[in-house]
Design a protein around this motif. Structure first.
Motif, PDB file in Angstrom:
ATOM      1  N   UNK A  23       0.749  -1.234   0.199  1.00 55.34           N
ATOM      2  CA  UNK A  23      -0.346  -0.086   0.132  1.00 55.34           C
ATOM      3  C   UNK A  23       1.005   1.269  -0.421  1.00 55.34           C
ATOM      4  N   UNK A  24       1.837   1.153   0.505  1.00 54.85           N
ATOM      5  CA  UNK A  24       2.860   2.185   0.699  1.00 54.85           C
ATOM      6  C   UNK A  24       3.595   2.727  -0.632  1.00 54.85           C
ATOM      7  N   UNK A  25       3.702   1.435  -1.941  1.00 52.33           N
ATOM      8  CA  UNK A  25       4.423   1.717  -2.774  1.00 52.33           C
ATOM      9  C   UNK A  25       3.300   2.583  -3.511  1.00 52.33           C
ATOM     10  N   UNK A  26       2.140   1.772  -3.287  1.00 53.66           N
ATOM     11  CA  UNK A  26       0.622   2.484  -4.235  1.00 53.66           C
ATOM     12  C   UNK A  26       0.428   3.711  -3.691  1.00 53.66           C
ATOM     13  N   UNK A  27       0.768   4.560  -2.521  1.00 54.83           N
ATOM     14  CA  UNK A  27       0.505   5.731  -2.374  1.00 54.83           C
ATOM     15  C   UNK A  27       1.522   6.524  -3.446  1.00 54.83           C
ATOM     16  N   UNK A  28       3.309   5.967  -3.121  1.00 55.39           N
ATOM     17  CA  UNK A  28       4.320   6.425  -3.588  1.00 55.39           C
ATOM     18  C   UNK A  28       3.829   6.663  -4.619  1.00 55.39           C
ATOM     19  N   UNK A  29       3.292   5.666  -5.877  1.00 58.20           N
ATOM     20  CA  UNK A  29       2.989   6.353  -7.415  1.00 58.20           C
ATOM     21  C   UNK A  29       1.581   7.183  -7.896  1.00 58.20           C
ATOM     22  N   UNK A  30       0.625   6.869  -6.883  1.00 57.20           N
ATOM     23  CA  UNK A  30      -0.090   8.203  -6.720  1.00 57.20           C
ATOM     24  C   UNK A  30       0.846   9.352  -6.771  1.00 57.20           C
ATOM     25  N   UNK A  35      -3.187  10.848 -11.417  1.00 57.02           N
ATOM     26  CA  UNK A  35      -4.229  10.262 -11.742  1.00 57.02           C
ATOM     27  C   UNK A  35      -3.699   8.776 -12.006  1.00 57.02           C
ATOM     28  N   UNK A  36      -3.701   7.187 -11.320  1.00 61.75           N
ATOM     29  CA  UNK A  36      -3.518   6.455 -11.648  1.00 61.75           C
ATOM     30  C   UNK A  36      -4.349   5.408 -12.409  1.00 61.75           C
ATOM     31  N   UNK A  37      -4.182   4.786 -12.818  1.00 59.88           N
ATOM     32  CA  UNK A  37      -5.183   4.027 -14.007  1.00 59.88           C
ATOM     33  C   UNK A  37      -4.609   2.332 -12.744  1.00 59.88           C
ATOM     34  N   UNK A  38      -5.094   1.767 -12.878  1.00 61.06           N
ATOM     35  CA  UNK A  38      -5.550   0.096 -12.422  1.00 61.06           C
ATOM     36  C   UNK A  38      -4.510  -0.743 -12.976  1.00 61.06           C
ATOM     37  N   UNK A  67     -11.842   6.991  -6.331  1.00 51.47           N
ATOM     38  CA  UNK A  67     -12.183   5.347  -7.155  1.00 51.47           C
ATOM     39  C   UNK A  67     -12.781   6.426  -8.793  1.00 51.47           C
ATOM     40  N   UNK A  68     -12.628   6.620  -9.763  1.00 47.61           N
ATOM     41  CA  UNK A  68     -13.212   7.144 -10.604  1.00 47.61           C
ATOM     42  C   UNK A  68     -13.148   5.558 -11.528  1.00 47.61           C
ATOM     43  N   UNK A  69     -14.674   5.271 -11.256  1.00 46.83           N
ATOM     44  CA  UNK A  69     -14.541   4.409 -13.253  1.00 46.83           C
ATOM     45  C   UNK A  69     -14.730   4.671 -14.283  1.00 46.83           C
ATOM     46  N   UNK A  70     -13.798   4.236 -15.243  1.00 43.44           N
ATOM     47  CA  UNK A  70     -14.630   4.903 -16.909  1.00 43.44           C
ATOM     48  C   UNK A  70     -14.765   3.524 -17.642  1.00 43.44           C
ATOM     49  N   UNK A  71     -15.870   2.931 -17.660  1.00 44.16           N
ATOM     50  CA  UNK A  71     -16.185   2.053 -18.447  1.00 44.16           C
ATOM     51  C   UNK A  71     -15.350   0.804 -17.805  1.00 44.16           C
ATOM     52  N   UNK A  72     -14.879  -0.141 -18.120  1.00 41.37           N
ATOM     53  CA  UNK A  72     -13.954  -1.381 -17.511  1.00 41.37           C
ATOM     54  C   UNK A  72     -12.540  -1.012 -16.994  1.00 41.37           C
ATOM     55  N   UNK A  73     -11.950   0.582 -16.767  1.00 42.58           N
ATOM     56  CA  UNK A  73     -10.834   0.479 -16.333  1.00 42.58           C
ATOM     57  C   UNK A  73     -11.283   1.127 -14.188  1.00 42.58           C
ATOM     58  N   UNK A  74     -10.548   1.333 -14.008  1.00 45.02           N
ATOM     59  CA  UNK A  74     -10.351   2.237 -12.818  1.00 45.02           C
ATOM     60  C   UNK A  74      -9.200   3.113 -12.534  1.00 45.02           C
ATOM     61  N   UNK A  75      -9.113   4.606 -12.145  1.00 44.79           N
ATOM     62  CA  UNK A  75      -8.104   5.602 -11.550  1.00 44.79           C
ATOM     63  C   UNK A  75      -8.445   5.715 -10.611  1.00 44.79           C
ATOM     64  N   UNK A  76      -7.490   5.811 -10.364  1.00 48.41           N
ATOM     65  CA  UNK A  76      -7.227   6.008  -8.867  1.00 48.41           C
ATOM     66  C   UNK A  76      -6.694   8.064  -8.357  1.00 48.41           C
ATOM     67  N   UNK A  77      -7.158   9.135  -7.539  1.00 46.17           N
ATOM     68  CA  UNK A  77      -6.256   9.868  -7.390  1.00 46.17           C
ATOM     69  C   UNK A  77      -6.060  10.220  -5.742  1.00 46.17           C
ATOM     70  N   UNK A  78      -4.299   9.883  -5.343  1.00 42.71           N
ATOM     71  CA  UNK A  78      -4.394  10.614  -4.060  1.00 42.71           C
ATOM     72  C   UNK A  78      -4.571  11.787  -3.530  1.00 42.71           C
ATOM     73  N   UNK A  79      -5.861  11.427  -2.330  1.00 42.31           N
ATOM     74  CA  UNK A  79      -5.942  12.669  -1.275  1.00 42.31           C
ATOM     75  C   UNK A  79      -4.930  13.460  -0.524  1.00 42.31           C
ATOM     76  N   UNK A  80      -4.725  14.364  -1.228  1.00 48.50           N
ATOM     77  CA  UNK A  80      -3.609  15.131  -0.748  1.00 48.50           C
ATOM     78  C   UNK A  80      -4.043  15.604   0.881  1.00 48.50           C
ATOM     79  N   UNK A  81      -5.228  16.366   0.682  1.00 44.96           N
ATOM     80  CA  UNK A  81      -6.175  16.430   1.865  1.00 44.96           C
ATOM     81  C   UNK A  81      -5.840  16.209   3.247  1.00 44.96           C
ATOM     82  N   UNK A  82      -6.199  14.351   2.999  1.00 44.86           N
ATOM     83  CA  UNK A  82      -5.834  13.467   3.621  1.00 44.86           C
ATOM     84  C   UNK A  82      -4.512  13.344   4.447  1.00 44.86           C
ATOM     85  N   UNK A  83      -3.750  13.805   3.817  1.00 47.34           N
ATOM     86  CA  UNK A  83      -1.777  13.890   4.148  1.00 47.34           C
ATOM     87  C   UNK A  83      -1.637  14.540   5.264  1.00 47.34           C
ATOM     88  N   UNK A  84      -2.183  15.930   3.954  1.00 48.34           N
ATOM     89  CA  UNK A  84      -2.068  16.782   4.392  1.00 48.34           C
ATOM     90  C   UNK A  84      -2.713  17.375   6.440  1.00 48.34           C
TER      91      UNK A  84
END
Length: 142
Positions: A23-30, A35-38, A67-84
Motif C-alpha cells: 500500500x505504501x508503494x501504491x501511495x508513492x506511485x499515486x 491520476x493512476x490507472x489500475x 476511485x473513478x471508474x470509466x468503462x472497465x477501467x479504474x483510476x485512482x487519485x491520492x487525496x493529498x488533503x487527507x495526508x496534509x
C-alpha cells in the motif's frame, strides 16, 4: 473509558493503511501523478489483480484515495488533503522546535535543566582552530 473520536479513528486507519509495504508503494506511485490507472499498478506491483483490488479498497476505506471508474477501467487519485490533515494532527502532538539558551537550558521551561556545557565550546573552538574567535550557535530541540 470513552470511545475514540472520529478523528482518532480515521488517523489510526490511515496509519494502518500506510503500514503495509504494498500500500505504501501504491501511495508513492499515486503521489508521483495526478491520476493512476489500475493497469499501471498491475504492471508495477508484484501481486495479482485481486490483491491490488484488496489493497486499493483498504486505502479507499481509510480515505487516502478516491476511485473513478470509466468503462472497465479504474483510476485512482491520492487525496493529498487527507495526508496534509494527518501531518497537521501529528505536528500538533509534537511541539515546535525551541531554542536552547547559551547556558544549555530550554528557554521555555520554568525549571532549570542542569547540563555540563561550559567546557564543550572551548574544545570545539580549539579543534576548529578558532581560539580567539567566538561564534554563536543556536541549538533547537523538540
Amino acid at each position: 473509558m470513552t470511545p475514540p473520536s472520529a478523528d482518532a479513528v480515521s488517523a489510526t486507519e490511515v496509519f494502518k493503511a500506510l503500514g503495509d509495504p504494498i500500500r505504501w508503494s501504491i501511495v508513492q506511485q499515486m503521489a508521483a501523478t495526478d491520476e493512476l490507472a489500475c493497469s499501471t499498478l498491475e504492471e508495477t506491483l508484484p501481486i495479482s489483480k485481486p490483491s491490488i483490488s484488496y489493497h486499493t479498497k483498504i486505502l479507499s476505506q481509510a480515505g487516502l484515495i478516491s476511485t473513478r471508474k470509466q468503462g472497465r477501467n479504474f483510476f485512482y487519485t491520492l487525496r493529498r488533503d487527507v495526508l496534509r490533515g494527518l501531518i497537521d494532527d501529528i505536528w500538533a502532538l509534537a511541539p515546535e522546535p525551541r531554542a536552547v539558551a547559551d547556558s544549555g537550558q530550554l528557554e521555555h521551561k520554568p525549571t532549570p535543566i542542569r547540563r555540563r556545557r561550559a567546557a564543550a565550546p572551548t574544545r570545539l573552538r580549539q579543534a576548529a582552530g578558532d581560539e580567539g574567535r567566538e561564534s554563536e550557535v543556536t541549538l533547537l530541540t523538540w
